[in-house]
Design a protein around this motif. Structure first.
Motif, PDB file in Angstrom:
ATOM      1  N   ARG A   1      -5.905  -9.058   3.238  1.00 22.44           N
ATOM      2  CA  ARG A   1      -5.273  -7.980   2.471  1.00 22.44           C
ATOM      3  C   ARG A   1      -5.493  -6.631   3.145  1.00 22.44           C
ATOM      4  O   ARG A   1      -6.635  -6.201   3.318  1.00 22.44           O
ATOM      5  CB  ARG A   1      -5.863  -7.956   1.061  1.00 22.44           C
ATOM      6  N   PRO A   2      -4.406  -5.937   3.519  1.00 20.63           N
ATOM      7  CA  PRO A   2      -4.560  -4.607   4.127  1.00 20.63           C
ATOM      8  C   PRO A   2      -4.876  -3.556   3.069  1.00 20.63           C
ATOM      9  O   PRO A   2      -4.632  -3.765   1.878  1.00 20.63           O
ATOM     10  CB  PRO A   2      -3.186  -4.357   4.758  1.00 20.63           C
ATOM     11  N   SER A   3      -5.410  -2.446   3.486  1.00 25.08           N
ATOM     12  CA  SER A   3      -5.759  -1.375   2.554  1.00 25.08           C
ATOM     13  C   SER A   3      -4.506  -0.698   2.029  1.00 25.08           C
ATOM     14  O   SER A   3      -3.443  -0.720   2.669  1.00 25.08           O
ATOM     15  CB  SER A   3      -6.649  -0.339   3.253  1.00 25.08           C
ATOM     16  N   ARG A   4      -4.625  -0.100   0.862  1.00 27.88           N
ATOM     17  CA  ARG A   4      -3.498   0.616   0.260  1.00 27.88           C
ATOM     18  C   ARG A   4      -3.084   1.791   1.139  1.00 27.88           C
ATOM     19  O   ARG A   4      -3.933   2.486   1.695  1.00 27.88           O
ATOM     20  CB  ARG A   4      -3.861   1.134  -1.129  1.00 27.88           C
ATOM     21  N   GLY A   5      -1.769   1.982   1.236  1.00 26.64           N
ATOM     22  CA  GLY A   5      -1.256   3.074   2.038  1.00 26.64           C
ATOM     23  C   GLY A   5      -0.949   2.695   3.466  1.00 26.64           C
ATOM     24  O   GLY A   5      -0.345   3.485   4.196  1.00 26.64           O
TER      25      GLY A   5
ATOM     26  N   ARG B   1       1.220  -2.869   4.041  1.00 23.07           N
ATOM     27  CA  ARG B   1       0.818  -3.180   2.670  1.00 23.07           C
ATOM     28  C   ARG B   1       1.977  -3.737   1.848  1.00 23.07           C
ATOM     29  O   ARG B   1       1.826  -4.730   1.128  1.00 23.07           O
ATOM     30  CB  ARG B   1       0.260  -1.931   1.991  1.00 23.07           C
ATOM     31  N   SER B   2       3.160  -3.134   1.936  1.00 26.03           N
ATOM     32  CA  SER B   2       4.306  -3.574   1.131  1.00 26.03           C
ATOM     33  C   SER B   2       4.733  -4.986   1.507  1.00 26.03           C
ATOM     34  O   SER B   2       4.998  -5.827   0.632  1.00 26.03           O
ATOM     35  CB  SER B   2       5.482  -2.613   1.312  1.00 26.03           C
ATOM     36  N   THR B   3       4.781  -5.265   2.822  1.00 24.68           N
ATOM     37  CA  THR B   3       5.150  -6.604   3.284  1.00 24.68           C
ATOM     38  C   THR B   3       4.126  -7.630   2.828  1.00 24.68           C
ATOM     39  O   THR B   3       4.476  -8.722   2.363  1.00 24.68           O
ATOM     40  CB  THR B   3       5.262  -6.633   4.818  1.00 24.68           C
ATOM     41  N   TRP B   4       2.839  -7.287   2.957  1.00 23.77           N
ATOM     42  CA  TRP B   4       1.782  -8.190   2.515  1.00 23.77           C
ATOM     43  C   TRP B   4       1.877  -8.446   1.018  1.00 23.77           C
ATOM     44  O   TRP B   4       1.758  -9.599   0.564  1.00 23.77           O
ATOM     45  CB  TRP B   4       0.401  -7.604   2.829  1.00 23.77           C
TER      46      TRP B   4
ATOM     47  N   TYR C   1       4.437  -8.307  -1.052  1.00 25.19           N
ATOM     48  CA  TYR C   1       5.575  -9.169  -1.394  1.00 25.19           C
ATOM     49  C   TYR C   1       5.292 -10.617  -1.007  1.00 25.19           C
ATOM     50  O   TYR C   1       5.555 -11.548  -1.782  1.00 25.19           O
ATOM     51  CB  TYR C   1       6.838  -8.671  -0.692  1.00 25.19           C
ATOM     52  N   THR C   2       4.719 -10.825   0.187  1.00 27.16           N
ATOM     53  CA  THR C   2       4.408 -12.181   0.650  1.00 27.16           C
ATOM     54  C   THR C   2       3.350 -12.839  -0.233  1.00 27.16           C
ATOM     55  O   THR C   2       3.478 -14.004  -0.623  1.00 27.16           O
ATOM     56  CB  THR C   2       3.922 -12.147   2.106  1.00 27.16           C
ATOM     57  N   HIS C   3       2.307 -12.099  -0.570  1.00 22.39           N
ATOM     58  CA  HIS C   3       1.228 -12.618  -1.407  1.00 22.39           C
ATOM     59  C   HIS C   3       1.751 -12.951  -2.807  1.00 22.39           C
ATOM     60  O   HIS C   3       1.389 -13.995  -3.380  1.00 22.39           O
ATOM     61  CB  HIS C   3       0.107 -11.578  -1.486  1.00 22.39           C
ATOM     62  N   TRP C   4       2.574 -12.073  -3.349  1.00 23.62           N
ATOM     63  CA  TRP C   4       3.156 -12.322  -4.678  1.00 23.62           C
ATOM     64  C   TRP C   4       4.059 -13.554  -4.650  1.00 23.62           C
ATOM     65  O   TRP C   4       4.012 -14.397  -5.557  1.00 23.62           O
ATOM     66  CB  TRP C   4       3.961 -11.101  -5.127  1.00 23.62           C
ATOM     67  N   LEU C   5       4.894 -13.661  -3.627  1.00 26.00           N
ATOM     68  CA  LEU C   5       5.816 -14.795  -3.531  1.00 26.00           C
ATOM     69  C   LEU C   5       5.065 -16.113  -3.380  1.00 26.00           C
ATOM     70  O   LEU C   5       5.389 -17.107  -4.047  1.00 26.00           O
ATOM     71  CB  LEU C   5       6.758 -14.594  -2.345  1.00 26.00           C
ATOM     72  N   LEU C   6       4.048 -16.128  -2.534  1.00 26.46           N
ATOM     73  CA  LEU C   6       3.244 -17.331  -2.354  1.00 26.46           C
ATOM     74  C   LEU C   6       2.520 -17.715  -3.645  1.00 26.46           C
ATOM     75  O   LEU C   6       2.495 -18.892  -4.036  1.00 26.46           O
ATOM     76  CB  LEU C   6       2.218 -17.116  -1.238  1.00 26.46           C
ATOM     77  N   GLY C   7       1.929 -16.726  -4.304  1.00 28.57           N
ATOM     78  CA  GLY C   7       1.203 -16.993  -5.543  1.00 28.57           C
ATOM     79  C   GLY C   7       2.105 -17.548  -6.626  1.00 28.57           C
ATOM     80  O   GLY C   7       1.741 -18.498  -7.333  1.00 28.57           O
ATOM     81  N   THR C   8       3.285 -16.957  -6.771  1.00 29.43           N
ATOM     82  CA  THR C   8       4.232 -17.432  -7.775  1.00 29.43           C
ATOM     83  C   THR C   8       4.700 -18.854  -7.461  1.00 29.43           C
ATOM     84  O   THR C   8       4.798 -19.715  -8.353  1.00 29.43           O
ATOM     85  CB  THR C   8       5.449 -16.496  -7.855  1.00 29.43           C
ATOM     86  N   THR C   9       4.973 -19.120  -6.169  1.00 34.03           N
ATOM     87  CA  THR C   9       5.416 -20.449  -5.749  1.00 34.03           C
ATOM     88  C   THR C   9       4.340 -21.493  -6.009  1.00 34.03           C
ATOM     89  O   THR C   9       4.617 -22.579  -6.546  1.00 34.03           O
ATOM     90  CB  THR C   9       5.782 -20.440  -4.251  1.00 34.03           C
ATOM     91  N   VAL C  10       3.102 -21.176  -5.646  1.00 37.24           N
ATOM     92  CA  VAL C  10       1.989 -22.104  -5.868  1.00 37.24           C
ATOM     93  C   VAL C  10       1.809 -22.386  -7.353  1.00 37.24           C
ATOM     94  O   VAL C  10       1.601 -23.541  -7.764  1.00 37.24           O
ATOM     95  CB  VAL C  10       0.689 -21.531  -5.258  1.00 37.24           C
ATOM     96  N   SER C  11       1.891 -21.344  -8.176  1.00 45.49           N
ATOM     97  CA  SER C  11       1.709 -21.513  -9.607  1.00 45.49           C
ATOM     98  C   SER C  11       2.790 -22.410 -10.208  1.00 45.49           C
ATOM     99  O   SER C  11       2.495 -23.349 -10.962  1.00 45.49           O
ATOM    100  CB  SER C  11       1.714 -20.147 -10.306  1.00 45.49           C
ATOM    101  N   LEU C  12       4.050 -22.157  -9.874  1.00 47.01           N
ATOM    102  CA  LEU C  12       5.151 -22.943 -10.429  1.00 47.01           C
ATOM    103  C   LEU C  12       5.119 -24.390  -9.942  1.00 47.01           C
ATOM    104  O   LEU C  12       5.259 -25.333 -10.740  1.00 47.01           O
ATOM    105  CB  LEU C  12       6.488 -22.295 -10.063  1.00 47.01           C
TER     106      LEU C  12
END
Length: 208
Positions: free
Chosen positions: A103-107, A111-114, A116-127
């Motif tokens: 995880r990169p630091s804020r700012g 950060r934005s690319t990370w 989105y990727t982390h959110w997408l992976l987490g949502t996919t894994v959960s579903l």
């Protein structure tokens, strides 16, 4: 049919490990980190991030234990959806854990690319994890012919509650504002009475 008591026990342990990981800890971690979006900084934000990290680390440990148990004791022909999806999920879980560690630091520029990727992976894994719990129950039914209806009802009720909380988080602040009259939270300006002599003096000056 499952006639071996030891094998039946191992299947139940495998199911509990994967339910605890995919069906409980990962969704709870998502709920907590989603709730933290309202926190800008401070102690509460750090606590929420800690809970998110701990639940996700525990989920990786449990899913790894379930995978090892499966490889050591069950058939590994991967001839059904549950097994194939399980292998894919394990890879995604490890990838998600790695993305969390990187995880990169804020700012930062990435950060934005990370995020989105982390959110997408987490949502996919959960579903996919939730789906695989159901496929696992169905596979157990085919092998044992035992009644799985209570487990299906329990798990479905749990997922409905988690889904409701997930959607409710976005609406809670909006619901709270419904009891407030629009504009009532705006600062009011109090007009102080002006001394009549100052007004008369200004009027006389303007008339000259």
């Amino acid at each position: 049919m499952i006639n071996d008591h030891r094998l039946s026990t191992q299947i139940i342990i495998h199911a509990l490990l994967l339910w605890a990981s995919m069906g409980f800890l990962i969704p709870i971690g998502i709920l907590v980190i989603r709730l933290s979006n309202r926190e800008v900084q401070g102690r509460r934000l750090r606590i929420m991030f800690f809970i998110h990290a701990v639940t996700q680390i525990m989920s990786v440990i449990l899913v790894t234990a379930g995978a090892v148990l499966s490889v050591k004791n069950f058939s590994n022909t991967f001839n059904n959806m549950h097994r194939r999806l399980g292998v894919a999920l394990y890879g995604l879980v490890l990838l998600q854990a790695l993305s969390g560690l990187l995880r990169p630091s804020r700012g930062g520029k990435t950060r934005s690319t990370w995020f989105y990727t982390h959110w997408l992976l987490g949502t996919t894994v959960s579903l996919l994890g939730i789906i695989n719990v159901y496929t696992g129950l169905h596979a157990y039914l085919k092998r044992s012919s035992r009644n799985i209806t209570p487990w299906v009802i329990f798990f479905t009720a749990e997922i409905v509650c988690i889904g409701f909380l997930y959607l409710f988080q976005d609406k809670w602040e909006y619901i709270q504002k419904q009891g407030t009259i629009r504009g009532s939270d705006q600062p009011t300006t109090t007009i102080q009475p002006t001394d009549n002599r100052e007004v008369l003096a200004k009027q006389n000056k303007d008339s000259c």
